[in-house]
Each structure stands twice: as C-alpha cells, then as structure tokens.
Design an enzyme around this catalytic site. Structure first.
Site, PDB file in Angstrom:
ATOM      1  CG  HIS A 189      -1.030   1.262   8.522  1.00 38.34           C
ATOM      2  ND1 HIS A 189       0.151   1.741   8.039  1.00 38.34           N
ATOM      3  CD2 HIS A 189      -1.367   0.242   7.718  1.00 38.34           C
ATOM      4  CE1 HIS A 189       0.508   1.052   6.983  1.00 38.34           C
ATOM      5  NE2 HIS A 189      -0.413   0.123   6.755  1.00 38.34           N
TER       6      HIS A 189
ATOM      7  CG  HIS B 158      -6.207   8.565  17.349  1.00 35.96           C
ATOM      8  ND1 HIS B 158      -5.178   8.998  16.571  1.00 35.96           N
ATOM      9  CD2 HIS B 158      -6.108   7.215  17.366  1.00 35.96           C
ATOM     10  CE1 HIS B 158      -4.484   7.974  16.141  1.00 35.96           C
ATOM     11  NE2 HIS B 158      -5.029   6.862  16.605  1.00 35.96           N
TER      12      HIS B 158
ATOM     13  CG  HIS C  75      -5.056   1.901  18.794  1.00 41.64           C
ATOM     14  ND1 HIS C  75      -5.182   2.977  19.649  1.00 41.64           N
ATOM     15  CD2 HIS C  75      -4.800   2.425  17.572  1.00 41.64           C
ATOM     16  CE1 HIS C  75      -5.006   4.105  18.966  1.00 41.64           C
ATOM     17  NE2 HIS C  75      -4.778   3.792  17.686  1.00 41.64           N
ATOM     18  CD  GLU C  76      -3.590   0.138  14.292  1.00 38.19           C
ATOM     19  OE1 GLU C  76      -4.253   0.604  13.348  1.00 38.19           O
ATOM     20  OE2 GLU C  76      -2.788   0.830  14.956  1.00 38.19           O
TER      21      GLU C  76
ATOM     22  CB  SER D 289      10.462   2.076  17.633  1.00 35.94           C
ATOM     23  OG  SER D 289      11.253   3.053  17.039  1.00 35.94           O
TER      24      SER D 289
ATOM     25  CG  ASP E  48      -0.361  -0.094   2.529  1.00 36.82           C
ATOM     26  OD1 ASP E  48       0.803   0.328   2.673  1.00 36.82           O
ATOM     27  OD2 ASP E  48      -1.023  -0.590   3.471  1.00 36.82           O
TER      28      ASP E  48
ATOM     29  CG  ASP F 215       8.284   3.364  10.915  1.00 36.67           C
ATOM     30  OD1 ASP F 215       8.040   2.169  11.234  1.00 36.67           O
ATOM     31  OD2 ASP F 215       7.896   4.327  11.590  1.00 36.67           O
TER      32      ASP F 215
ATOM     33  CG  HIS G 200      -7.766   3.341  13.906  1.00 38.43           C
ATOM     34  ND1 HIS G 200      -8.270   4.535  14.334  1.00 38.43           N
ATOM     35  CD2 HIS G 200      -6.476   3.291  14.360  1.00 38.43           C
ATOM     36  CE1 HIS G 200      -7.329   5.196  15.024  1.00 38.43           C
ATOM     37  NE2 HIS G 200      -6.224   4.447  15.055  1.00 38.43           N
TER      38      HIS G 200
HETATM   39  N1  TQI Z   1      -0.311   3.779  13.953  1.00 36.27           N
HETATM   40  C1  TQI Z   1      -1.204   4.844  13.925  1.00 36.27           C
HETATM   41  C2  TQI Z   1      -2.466   4.510  14.748  1.00 36.27           C
HETATM   42  O1  TQI Z   1      -3.016   3.418  14.560  1.00 36.27           O
HETATM   43  C3  TQI Z   1      -1.645   5.161  12.519  1.00 36.27           C
HETATM   44  C4  TQI Z   1      -2.470   6.421  12.537  1.00 36.27           C
HETATM   45  C5  TQI Z   1      -2.040   7.685  12.735  1.00 36.27           C
HETATM   46  C6  TQI Z   1      -3.856   6.525  12.385  1.00 36.27           C
HETATM   47  N2  TQI Z   1      -3.090   8.557  12.708  1.00 36.27           N
HETATM   48  C7  TQI Z   1      -4.201   7.857  12.507  1.00 36.27           C
HETATM   49  C8  TQI Z   1      -4.824   5.576  12.141  1.00 36.27           C
HETATM   50  C9  TQI Z   1      -5.510   8.280  12.430  1.00 36.27           C
HETATM   51  C10 TQI Z   1      -6.149   5.984  12.060  1.00 36.27           C
HETATM   52  C11 TQI Z   1      -6.468   7.358  12.231  1.00 36.27           C
HETATM   53  O2  TQI Z   1      -2.857   5.333  15.554  1.00 36.27           O
HETATM   54  S1  TQI Z   1       0.745   3.602  15.183  1.00 36.27           S
HETATM   55  C12 TQI Z   1      -0.877   3.480  18.772  1.00 36.27           C
HETATM   56  C13 TQI Z   1      -1.030   4.405  19.935  1.00 36.27           C
HETATM   57  C14 TQI Z   1      -0.107   3.076  16.582  1.00 36.27           C
HETATM   58  C15 TQI Z   1      -0.252   3.917  17.649  1.00 36.27           C
HETATM   59  O3  TQI Z   1       1.581   2.517  14.801  1.00 36.27           O
HETATM   60  O4  TQI Z   1       1.372   4.853  15.470  1.00 36.27           O
HETATM   61  C16 TQI Z   1      -1.383   2.187  18.828  1.00 36.27           C
HETATM   62  C17 TQI Z   1      -0.596   1.795  16.625  1.00 36.27           C
HETATM   63  F1  TQI Z   1      -2.282   4.608  20.249  1.00 36.27           F
HETATM   64  F2  TQI Z   1      -0.446   3.901  20.994  1.00 36.27           F
HETATM   65  F3  TQI Z   1      -0.464   5.538  19.659  1.00 36.27           F
HETATM   66  C18 TQI Z   1      -1.245   1.347  17.754  1.00 36.27           C
HETATM   67 CL1  TQI Z   1      -2.162   1.589  20.228  1.00 36.27          CL
HETATM   68 ZN    ZN Z   2      -4.620   4.945  16.132  1.00 31.29          ZN
HETATM   69 ZN    ZN Z   3      -0.288  -1.140   5.241  1.00 30.11          ZN
END
Ligand code: TQI
Ligand code: ZN
Ligand code: ZN
Length: 420
Positions: free
Chosen positions: A117, A162, A152-153, A112, A104, A109, A156
């Site tokens: 997503h 969020h 969390h995912e 960490s 996609d 990256d 979404h």
């Molecule tokens: N991935 C982000 C997330 O899932 C991707 C993202 C950024 C996103 N902005 C968004 C997805 C807006 C939907 C809508 O939030 S991540 C966390 C947390 C991530 C982050 O890899 O940074 C978790 C994945 F909440 F801890 F920041 C899981 Cl739990």
């Molecule tokens: Zn998120």
């Molecule tokens: Zn992807």
C-alpha cells in the site's frame, strides 16, 4: 477491486466477485478513466527523494534498487519530476518491506491478499510505500512481480487513484504483463500528466536512443591532478588495490594502475581516470566474472565497470553492501567464485558478502588473523589468479590456496610487474 465495484470486501473469490470479473468491460480507451484523490494532492517540487529502509529477502538489494528505480522512471519519463534515492535521513517517499504489523494502522495480512500500500502525496507519511514481506517478490511472471506492484503503488504515491480502464496500471486487479520494455500505459500517463504536466523532451528528435538518459559526465571540471607516477620496480612497493578484469591483472596505486596481460610480457601504466573517467582512486577492487563486472571502491563509494567502460548510475554508497557507517573505506576485496562470496578486508577484520542474496553473512565481520592464518593481520590488496588468492600486507604478498586454507608461497608485490 471488490470495494471499487461496490461489492462486500471479503478478499475472497466469491461468486459475486467472479461475476464482476467475467463481465465484459468497456474497451473504449480514448476516454480518460483515471482517477485522482480528493483534493488532488501532488508533490510540489521538482525532485522527489526516496529511501528504502528495509529490503526483501526474496531479491538482492541491487535487484530491489534497480526495480524501484525502474518503476519511478516510468513516471519521470513522462512528467517533469525527478526521483532520487537517498540512503540516510528522511526521504519524501519512505519504502520498506515488512510483514504483518509495521508501524501504521494497516498491518499486512500474510501471503496473498493485500500485497502493498502507499499513501497519497503529502508531508510526513505522505507517499510512503510499504510492501508485504510475506509475498514472494520476483522479477518474473511467478509470485508477485515487484516492478508492476511498485509502479502501481508509486501511482498512488504520486496522486493517482484507481482507474476504470482495464488496460491501466491503476486498474485495481493484479495482472502480470511482460515487463521487458514496459512503459506507462496511456491512461496512467494522462492521469499523472494531468497533475504534473508533460515532460518536454530534451531532444526534439523522436527516435528512441539506446540510452535515453545518459549519466551527465562531471568531466570538464579540472580534476585533482594525479601526482608523479609510482615507482614500479621497488621492493617496498605497496598496492592500493588489485583485481583481474577479463583475464588481465590490474594493480592500483595512487591515481594510476599497471595492467599485466597474461598473453604477453610487459606492463602498461595508465592513470585510472584516463580509462574510467568517473573514477580517480581505487582503494579496493574485485571482479565478478559471472556478471562481467568489476567493482571499484574508494572511501564510502563504489563504481561498477565492464572492461574499460564505467557503468552509468555510479558511484553508489557502500552501505548498499550492508556496511555500517563506521566503515569509512575498504582496504581490499576479492570474489571467491566457488562459494559465491566476496570478501572485504577492513582493518584487521573481513566481511563476507553473499552475492546471491545480496547480504552480508551473519558471521561478518570476523578476524583475518584467525580465519586466514599466515597472511598477516591486514590485507591492502587481494586478487585471484589461476585458482590462487594473493593477499598483500605491505610489500609482502602471500599466495594462498583457499580450498585447503593454506599459504603456498610468500612473494613481494613487485614480482608481478616484470622486475627481475
Ligand atoms: N493494495 C491496494 C492497492 O494498492 C491498497 C488499496 C486499496 C488502495 N484501495 C486503495 C490504495 C485505494 C490507494 C487507493 O490498490 S493491494 C494491486 C492491483 C494491490 C493491488 O495490495 O491490494 C496492485 C497492490 F491493482 F493489482 F489490484 C498492487 Cl497492482
Ligand atoms: Zn491500488
Ligand atoms: Zn503500511
């Protein structure tokens, strides 16, 4: 998190970011702080399917399957939506673990940074959820906890954006919390119920039951009656499968099994169904003593049993073990505790499954005749007893010493069934 708080998105813990993180946040939790995506996309069906197409090498497949199911259950406990894992074709929510570029516009990256997503609900790639294989996925407080990130995912993937509530799962910072008995936080529950409504409890009494959703038993359906019981003391006796379970030996034939206890003489005959009601036939079986579980195989499906209890959530497809679809049934299976491997015999070949990683060894499949000299070219039944392996090829059985890879004796199957 930086994006959420209007900071430059650097992915680094710079001073601005730390300032925002240190700020006390509003602790009022009786105000909804969840968010939905623009247009409020949601799934407009009662059952949403998911499929895991690529697994992580950090956990076994079984651990991943169980954790993903647990993450979905956090939601299905509170909204009238069911999630069903499928193993082929296109699911609503396609899940994979992959590093860097993975098909996609959002390549991962490395370690960490971005962990995972998910797309918001919708057709095609809608709901699809990707995990960065460069993270260290765990079921604990170390590394990245798969349950919390998957939950969390999936928020979404179900339409939650969020939240501004720091105690919410959808709050945009990763924070480990104890996952034992973990339930969806209040804010996320309100957010997802605003989209899908509330699951009306099936049972009016609010006392939590030990198993909130027992497997519906497909019991009262008239089952194919087992044929006449097989003849025990016959020199030509061929077993479908054999295994130890908790120190007793079980020999399967058609819809029946004989049980031989080490402690007393005598052999009991029972129908398989009368003991494990969800199972009719067993082509192959093995015991994994360390887990106190035995696995039964029939065709492309398998069951797990603990003693005389069939465990819920089965049957499952044998593709979970890594078998290709060309494998239509398994002749026999045996677990070798000293190597942590389970050997599956299929035709003239055997497959070696690493129980620790949940993957087939790359040598699989290999030739039975070449690696187990003297036992024959196929294995109808296999089991372990007092440090020896017993392999049946037709009515003939060989007692095999695995460590030295030598045949000790040749026996007949019926010798186990007190026929003298
Ligand atoms: N991935 C982000 C997330 O899932 C991707 C993202 C950024 C996103 N902005 C968004 C997805 C807006 C939907 C809508 O939030 S991540 C966390 C947390 C991530 C982050 O890899 O940074 C978790 C994945 F909440 F801890 F920041 C899981 Cl739990
Ligand atoms: Zn998120
Ligand atoms: Zn992807």
């Amino acid at each position: 998190m930086q994006e959420f708080f209007g900071l430059e998105v650097t992915g680094r813990l710079d001073t601005n970011t730390i300032e925002v993180m240190k700020k006390p946040r509003c602790g009022v939790t009786d105000v909804a702080r969840y968010g939905h995506f623009y247009g409020k996309p949601r799934w407009k069906k009662n059952t949403v399917t998911y499929r895991i197409t690529e697994y992580t090498s950090d956990l076994s497949r079984r651990e991943v399957d169980a954790t993903i199911a647990q993450a979905f259950k956090l939601y299905s406990d509170v909204i009238p939506l069911d999630f069903k894992q499928i193993y082929s074709g296109t699911a609503d929510i396609m899940i994979l673990f992959k590093a860097r570029y993975h098909g996609d516009f959002y390549p991962f990256d490395g370690p960490s940074g971005v962990l995972a997503h998910a797309n918001s609900p919708g057709p095609d790639q809608g709901g699809d959820t990707h995990f960065d294989e460069d993270e260290k996925w765990t079921l604990s407080a170390r590394g990245v906890n798969l349950l919390l990130v998957a939950a969390h995912e999936f928020g979404h993937a179900l339409g939650l954006d969020h939240s501004r509530d720091p105690s919410a799962l959808m709050y945009p910072t990763y924070q480990y919390v104890n996952t034992n008995g973990y339930r969806l936080p209040r804010d996320d529950r309100l957010g997802v119920q605003a989209l899908y409504g509330v699951r009306t409890p099936t049972n009016p009494d609010p006392v939590p039951k030990p198993d909130p959703r027992p497997e519906p038993k497909p019991e009262p359906r008239p089952d194919p009656k087992p044929g006449p019981p097989p003849e025990r003391c016959n020199r030509d006796l061929v077993f479908d499968a054999a295994t130890s379970i908790r120190g007793e030996l079980y020999f399967f034939k058609k819809g029946y099994y004989w049980k031989k206890s080490g402690s007393f003489r005598g052999v009991q005959l029972q129908t398989i169904k009368s003991t494990w009601s969800s199972v009719n036939y067993v082509d192959a079986a093995y015991e994994f003593k360390a887990r106190d579980v035995a696995y039964f195989f029939h065709g492309r499906q398998y069951w797990a049993v603990r003693g005389t209890t069939a465990l819920p959530g089965y049957p499952k497809p044998i593709s979970n073990f890594g078998f290709p679809s060309s494998v239509k049934s398994i002749d026999s299976a045996v677990h070798i505790a000293s190597t942590g491997r389970t050997l599956f015999f299929v035709g003239r070949k055997y497959w070696s499954f690493n129980e620790r990683t949940g993957r087939m060894d790359s040598t699989s499949p290999s030739s039975i005749r070449r690696d187990f000299r003297g036992i024959g070219s196929k294995v109808d039944a296999a089991f372990e007893n007092y440090g020896f392996l017993y392999f049946s090829d037709g009515a003939r059985q060989t007692e095999y010493h695995y460590d030295t890879r030598r045949v000790r004796r040749v026996l007949l199957n019926y010798g186990w069934l007190d026929c003298y």
